[in-house]
Enzyme design. Sequence first.
Site, PDB file in Angstrom:
ATOM      1  N   GLU A  18       5.020  13.018  20.257  1.00 18.54           N
ATOM      2  CA  GLU A  18       6.290  13.232  19.371  1.00 18.54           C
ATOM      3  C   GLU A  18       5.996  14.238  17.856  1.00 18.54           C
ATOM      4  O   GLU A  18       4.410  14.345  17.809  1.00 18.54           O
ATOM      5  CB  GLU A  18       6.348  11.371  17.861  1.00 18.54           C
ATOM      6  CG  GLU A  18       7.307  12.301  17.250  1.00 18.54           C
ATOM      7  CD  GLU A  18       7.023  10.375  16.738  1.00 18.54           C
ATOM      8  OE1 GLU A  18       5.945   9.834  16.054  1.00 18.54           O
ATOM      9  OE2 GLU A  18       8.100   9.801  15.944  1.00 18.54           O
ATOM     10  N   LYS A  48       0.891  -1.013   0.033  1.00 20.26           N
ATOM     11  CA  LYS A  48       0.229   0.238  -0.082  1.00 20.26           C
ATOM     12  C   LYS A  48       0.907   1.159  -0.193  1.00 20.26           C
ATOM     13  O   LYS A  48       1.387   1.313   1.152  1.00 20.26           O
ATOM     14  CB  LYS A  48      -0.697  -0.271   1.070  1.00 20.26           C
ATOM     15  CG  LYS A  48      -2.657   0.872   0.997  1.00 20.26           C
ATOM     16  CD  LYS A  48      -2.468   2.262   1.143  1.00 20.26           C
ATOM     17  CE  LYS A  48      -1.937   2.878   1.860  1.00 20.26           C
ATOM     18  NZ  LYS A  48      -1.530   4.288   1.812  1.00 20.26           N
ATOM     19  N   CYS A  60      10.840   8.894  12.541  1.00 20.99           N
ATOM     20  CA  CYS A  60      10.525   7.936  13.305  1.00 20.99           C
ATOM     21  C   CYS A  60      11.501   8.007  14.571  1.00 20.99           C
ATOM     22  O   CYS A  60      11.065   8.018  16.159  1.00 20.99           O
ATOM     23  CB  CYS A  60       9.995   6.909  13.405  1.00 20.99           C
ATOM     24  SG  CYS A  60       8.601   6.634  11.971  1.00 20.99           S
ATOM     25  N   GLU A  72       7.080  -0.659  13.075  1.00 22.47           N
ATOM     26  CA  GLU A  72       7.332   0.084  13.410  1.00 22.47           C
ATOM     27  C   GLU A  72       7.239   1.419  13.487  1.00 22.47           C
ATOM     28  O   GLU A  72       6.239   2.069  12.651  1.00 22.47           O
ATOM     29  CB  GLU A  72       8.681   0.810  12.324  1.00 22.47           C
ATOM     30  CG  GLU A  72       9.958   1.158  12.528  1.00 22.47           C
ATOM     31  CD  GLU A  72      10.232   2.460  12.179  1.00 22.47           C
ATOM     32  OE1 GLU A  72       9.381   3.095  12.695  1.00 22.47           O
ATOM     33  OE2 GLU A  72      10.172   2.452  11.084  1.00 22.47           O
TER      34      GLU A  72
HETATM   35  C1  SIN Z   1      11.743   6.020  10.186  1.00 21.66           C
HETATM   36  O1  SIN Z   1      11.625   7.625  10.108  1.00 21.66           O
HETATM   37  O2  SIN Z   1      10.711   5.605  10.093  1.00 21.66           O
HETATM   38  C2  SIN Z   1      12.839   5.866   9.542  1.00 21.66           C
HETATM   39  C3  SIN Z   1      14.141   6.466   9.670  1.00 21.66           C
HETATM   40  C4  SIN Z   1      15.334   5.851   9.093  1.00 21.66           C
HETATM   41  O3  SIN Z   1      15.863   4.396   8.313  1.00 21.66           O
HETATM   42  O4  SIN Z   1      16.574   6.381   9.704  1.00 21.66           O
END
Ligand code: SIN
Length: 531
Positions: A429, A220, A331, A297
């Site tokens: 966040e 997706k 993230c 994740e």
């Molecule tokens: C993410 O923001 O999920 C990945 C960041 C990264 O792989 O450095």
Amino acid sequence: MQRLTYLLGPSLRARPVLRRLAQPASAGFFRAPISTHTVPTLKDPTLLKPFPFLDNEFLVPTASQSTFTVADPVSGQTIAQVPDQGVEDVRRAISSASTAFKSFRHTTARERANLLRRWNDLVLENKEDLATIITWENGKPIADARGEVSYAASFLEWFAEEAPRVYGDTIPAGVRANRIITQRQPIGVCGLITPWNFPAAMITRKVGPALAAGCTVVIKAPGETPLTSLALAELAKRAGIPPGVLNIVTTLENTPEVGREMCSNSTVKKISFTGSTPVGKLLMRQSADTLKKLSFELGGNAPFIVFDDADLDIAVAGAVISKFRSSGQTCVCANRIFVQEGVYDEFAERLSDKVKEFRVGSGYNTNTTHGPLIHPRAVKKVHDHVEDAREAGAEVLLGGKKMEHLGMNFYEPTILTGMKTEMRLYREETFGPVAALFPFKTEKEVVELANDTDVGLAAYFFSKDYSRIWRVAEALEVGMVGINTGLISDPAAPFGGVKQSGFGREGSKYGIDEYTVVKMMTFGGIGDLQE
Ligand code: SIN
């Protein structure tokens, strides 16, 4: 050609596109040096395919089907109209992946490694075009986009190397006449749901291990940035990946229905998702009835700790990369920056000196260091966090405003001091360019603060004390720790979180486990040597 013109925004037809943005009214210290936003011409325009990908074909829709707009985050202009697919479409893609799995699972590991290697090579050969597309739809500076293409390719290379190393075990049996072995078999059709912040790398980090293991996939594509995934699919096809092995569903408005179908369809055996914690929880509930294997994740709230004994040059450089990479939209970006009292003021000043050097603007300008945020909702969240902190007593050392003269998605790189735990940013966040500095006194106190959150993806800390490094690294409740570095991303390193940041690991020697199941075989009746 006519249909392509219908689906692509006017900008693709103008070669090259030149759009004049309003000049800033007054000069600021990180005023963007841009006055133009020029989308470079692709060397290979056939990489731009604004269509879903099924059985190695791009599905050119009829004009009557609904579409969604992919917009340039710098100018807000339409890049392309892409079909907004629904439940029937995702079922077709799942069925195609299921048919392909019947034969793909029997390819040899070396054959799959060669396919991934060829795909890696093509991605690198087309790096400039892929980077151009990433910058266009995501907004990140072109140098970062080139870096992302290399990062994306590195997962294909890594899993090309891992494919022939999916070993089983021989296990001493408890019964004398028996022998036990294990094989790791591909789990089957996998549903992959990826985010817009790394339009290429989050695709390859999932597809690489899936294909290496012998699985087939339905992706997706992110609604904000589907064009990069579709360009990757074109290259996968050129690399010889067989029809049905990799399919891409495009949607924005129908995302909830498409996600639900992927999770509830019994043909899909595994879901891998990168995105927010609330959506992860929803997908987990939707996957319960078919008991799918999951790897998630999810969101983070990364602590970034600077101890009095840190090398401040290294700590400042770490904060610049960890906090401001992709304008704070990763993230693993630092969210809460804890600075010990003895170096608080000096760290704030040195960080501020570095951030003043940033150049915000169009990602195609080679002197731009930081691009826009992805959309106005992202800007609003950043702005709300800054205002909430300001009202509760934080000082805005730098930035703290929207950059409307550049476009609707720009926000000043910001530094806040005097942060307190009751402020929103402590719990949530921000996903934007805001460095929020919290003071602390002791090691014990800061570890408690760092762990005072439901999520646990990444953490960073800076210290020269060998014993403290061990103590703190072991005490932090996260899946990944950066020690004296702000950049932990590496295909060799297992990427993933604990607590409500999810489970499962991507990249590394562990990444392929997520796409395999262990089959045990017991051979009986072996007995003693015959006379
Ligand atoms: C993410 O923001 O999920 C990945 C960041 C990264 O792989 O450095």
